[in-house]
Structures are given as C-alpha cells and as structure tokens.
Design a protein around this motif. Structure first.
Motif, short mmCIF file in Angstrom:
data_model
loop_
_atom_site.label_atom_id
_atom_site.label_comp_id
_atom_site.label_asym_id
_atom_site.label_seq_id
_atom_site.Cartn_x
_atom_site.Cartn_y
_atom_site.Cartn_z
N SER A 204 0.85 -1.21 0.00
CA SER A 204 0.00 0.00 0.00
C SER A 204 0.88 1.25 0.00
CB SER A 204 -0.91 0.03 1.22
OG SER A 204 -1.84 -1.01 1.18
N PHE A 207 2.56 1.92 -3.45
CA PHE A 207 1.71 2.37 -4.57
C PHE A 207 1.16 3.78 -4.39
CE2 PHE A 207 0.45 -0.80 -7.89
CZ PHE A 207 1.42 -1.75 -7.60
N ALA A 211 -1.45 7.24 -6.39
CA ALA A 211 -2.63 7.96 -5.86
C ALA A 211 -2.31 9.45 -5.73
CB ALA A 211 -3.02 7.38 -4.51
N ASN A 233 -2.31 4.71 -14.36
CA ASN A 233 -3.57 4.29 -13.72
C ASN A 233 -4.58 3.82 -14.76
OD1 ASN A 233 -3.18 4.53 -10.92
ND2 ASN A 233 -3.39 6.76 -11.02
N VAL A 265 -3.48 -4.98 -5.32
CA VAL A 265 -3.40 -3.59 -4.83
C VAL A 265 -4.40 -2.78 -5.64
CG1 VAL A 265 -1.91 -1.61 -4.36
CG2 VAL A 265 -0.91 -3.88 -4.51
N ILE A 267 -6.05 1.29 -6.15
CA ILE A 267 -5.72 2.70 -5.90
C ILE A 267 -6.97 3.55 -6.06
CG2 ILE A 267 -4.35 4.66 -6.79
CD1 ILE A 267 -2.85 2.10 -8.31
N CYS A 273 -4.49 3.80 -1.05
CA CYS A 273 -4.23 2.49 -1.65
C CYS A 273 -4.70 1.44 -0.66
CB CYS A 273 -2.75 2.27 -1.90
SG CYS A 273 -2.12 3.33 -3.18
N THR A 275 -4.50 -2.88 -0.08
CA THR A 275 -3.91 -4.14 -0.55
C THR A 275 -4.56 -5.30 0.19
OG1 THR A 275 -1.81 -3.00 -0.87
CG2 THR A 275 -1.74 -5.41 -0.82
#
Ligand code: GLN
Length: 306
Positions: A204, A207, A211, A233, A265, A267, A273, A275
C-alpha cells in the motif's frame, strides 16, 4: 459524513472469512504451492498517513505480477512515450501467459502487464541499466520508503526451472526483433522481478505515488510525472487483471493490479491504496477472496472512480 474505513474493512473481513474460501494456489511455480492457503491480510494507507491493517497484513508474500507496475514505472520515466513502440496499451482479453496474440501483433505485446509485455520491459531494463536487479530493487525500496524489500532466490529459481511458456514467448518476440538481449538473460531478470516479497502494508505504501500524481507522499520523490501517473492508472484499470480487467472495473471500480501470489493492490487516486492478500486464485489467476473483499469494500464505501 466521514467514512470509517477501519470499521468497514473489519466488517467486510469478518464476513468474508466466515464464508468458504474457493479457488486454488498455482502449482506451476512449485515454491508458491507451499503457502498456507488460508492466509488473509488487508492494509489500507491513505495520503494523510492513516494506515491500518487486519489479519496477515504484515507477513511477506510473493508479489509476482504486481512488480510489473514498478518495472513499468522505472522504464516509462526513462523512455517516455517511445516506450509504446515496443508494447501496446490495449487490454488483451486473454490469459496473462497466452501466446496467441503475439503472432498476429508481430511480437508487440498488447500491454505491459501480461507476461509478454513484462518480458519486453525486462529487456529494456537490461539495455538501460548497468545492474538491473540492484537498480530495480533499490527503486522499489526508495518509493516505499523501506529498505527491507528483497528478491526470494528460491522462488526465482523455482520459476526459472519451470519457465517454458515465458521462454517460448521471449524467443518468439526475439524472432520479431522486439527482444534485444539474449532470451535467457531476459527470463532470468523476469523471474527475479516476480519473486519480490512484500507485505500488504509495504505494498500500500509503495503504490501511493500512483494515488498522489506520481509523487511519493512520505519523501516527495517524483517517481512519474503527473501525466504519466494518470496514464499508468488508466492501463491498470483496463489491463491490471488480464482477461478479468473488465470484471474488476465493473465490480470494484478502481485501478489495480493482481499477482499469482494472491495479492491485489487497488488505488483510489487522490485518496488511498488498499492491498489484499489471499493465496487461493480464481480461474483467471486473481485472488478469489481479494476480488470479493474489494468488491464489498467499494460497495460499502460507495467510492470508486466512477
Ligand atoms: N511469475 C508469474 C508468471 O510469469 C507471474 C504471473 C502473474 O502473477 N500473473 O507466470
């Protein structure tokens, strides 16, 4: 009204753990088949540094194809748009290890998240890096803000011994001129990329740049420009789940990426994020409980990109 994510996550977790766990762990990578298939962990981390988890969220697992996102980010920032001459951005509508489209598409993989696409990305890494494995793992550590991330040499060796399909794809693309290095070197790097182990919490964290318009919120590293982060994305939304990408978008409504280690995962751009890890996979190679959990999570929060 402010959403109580922690409460929603624990409710959905409790509901799902009470139901039967369908699917199976993959057997074609023997080292992955040894896992306790009832492992189940979730972590949520947002851009305001709230982070919480439940279940096995601090246990490391094989992230497998999730690592394709890191490799793509590394290469995209360096090559810019000319990258797309060697790999396309179309959903494949076929399995992650399918060979069939490659002939019609003259050795250009449909997208960077199917195996053929990731093999091309590994070939580019071999061209542009002095020490691709070291540079890639350091890149992942830096964007996660955590140095405790490693390859699992046993998993890499186990996959390498059984990589007949990936070898076929790599050789086939070489015949079209879309692989420059020796196929053996490309496959060796690819198997290492897939063998990386991380926890739900680390994933998380790692990533969050996607975001956050391409920038890590913890240490302000601009991993990708905001325009590239937006495009990445978009590819995650349309191609992150192979021939189940439409279904994930339909049920969950977030960009995301899965791996055959059972991780997913997702987003929510500008926000967080999340997971999930549960090793049993559905017939498309995506975590059975992971898909169920995220569907229920976005249903209960009412939040998606749509
Ligand atoms: N290492 C796996 C393979 O090449 C990755 C596949 C996946 O996670 N979907 O088959």
């Amino acid at each position: 009204m402010k959403l109580d994510y922690q409460n929603i996550i624990s409710k959905v977790y409790t509901d799902i753990i009470a139901k039967e766990n369908f699917g199976k762990v993959p057997s074609y990578i023997p080292e992955l088949a040894c896992i306790d298939d009832n492992k189940f962990g979730i972590n949520f981390t947002d851009l305001k540094h709230n982070s919480f988890g439940i279940g096995d969220f601090e246990e490391k697992f094989s992230i497998q194809s999730i690592s394709k996102v890191f490799a793509l980010s590394f290469v995209y920032e360096k090559l810019d748009e000319k990258l797309w001459k060697r790999v396309d951005v179309e959903p494949s509508g076929s399995a992650f290890n399918s060979l069939v489209q490659l002939e019609a598409d003259c050795g250009i993989p449909r997208n960077p998240f199917i195996n053929a696409g990731a093999l091309v990305i590994c070939d580019i890494l071999l061209e542009i890096c002095n020490n691709p494995k070291q540079e890639l793992i350091q890149f992942i550590r830096d964007l996660t803000g955590d140095q405790q991330i490693f390859f699992n040499e046993k998993v890499a060796a186990s996959e390498l011994e059984n990589s007949f399909r990936n070898a076929a794809m790599c050789n086939f693309m070489k015949s079209f001129g879309n692989i420059k290095s020796q196929p053996d070197a490309v496959i060796e790097l690819y198997c290492h990329l897939c063998s990386i182990e991380m926890t739900c919490k680390q994933l998380s964290m790692s990533f969050l740049y996607l975001a956050n318009l391409g920038k890590t919120p913890s240490n302000d590293l601009q991993i990708l420009s905001s325009s590239k982060a937006k495009r990445l994305n978009a590819i995650l939304l349309t191609c992150g789940f192979y021939d189940e990408s439409g279904e994930f978008s339909f049920r969950v409504g977030l960009p995301g990426k899965s791996g055959v280690g059972g991780g997913i995962v997702a987003i929510y751009p500008q926000h967080y994020c999340i997971t999930v890890w549960s090793p049993k996979l559905n017939e498309k190679g995506n975590s059975y409980r992971g898909m169920k959990f995220l569907e229920e999570f976005t249903t209960q929060t009412g939040e998606s990109i749509f």
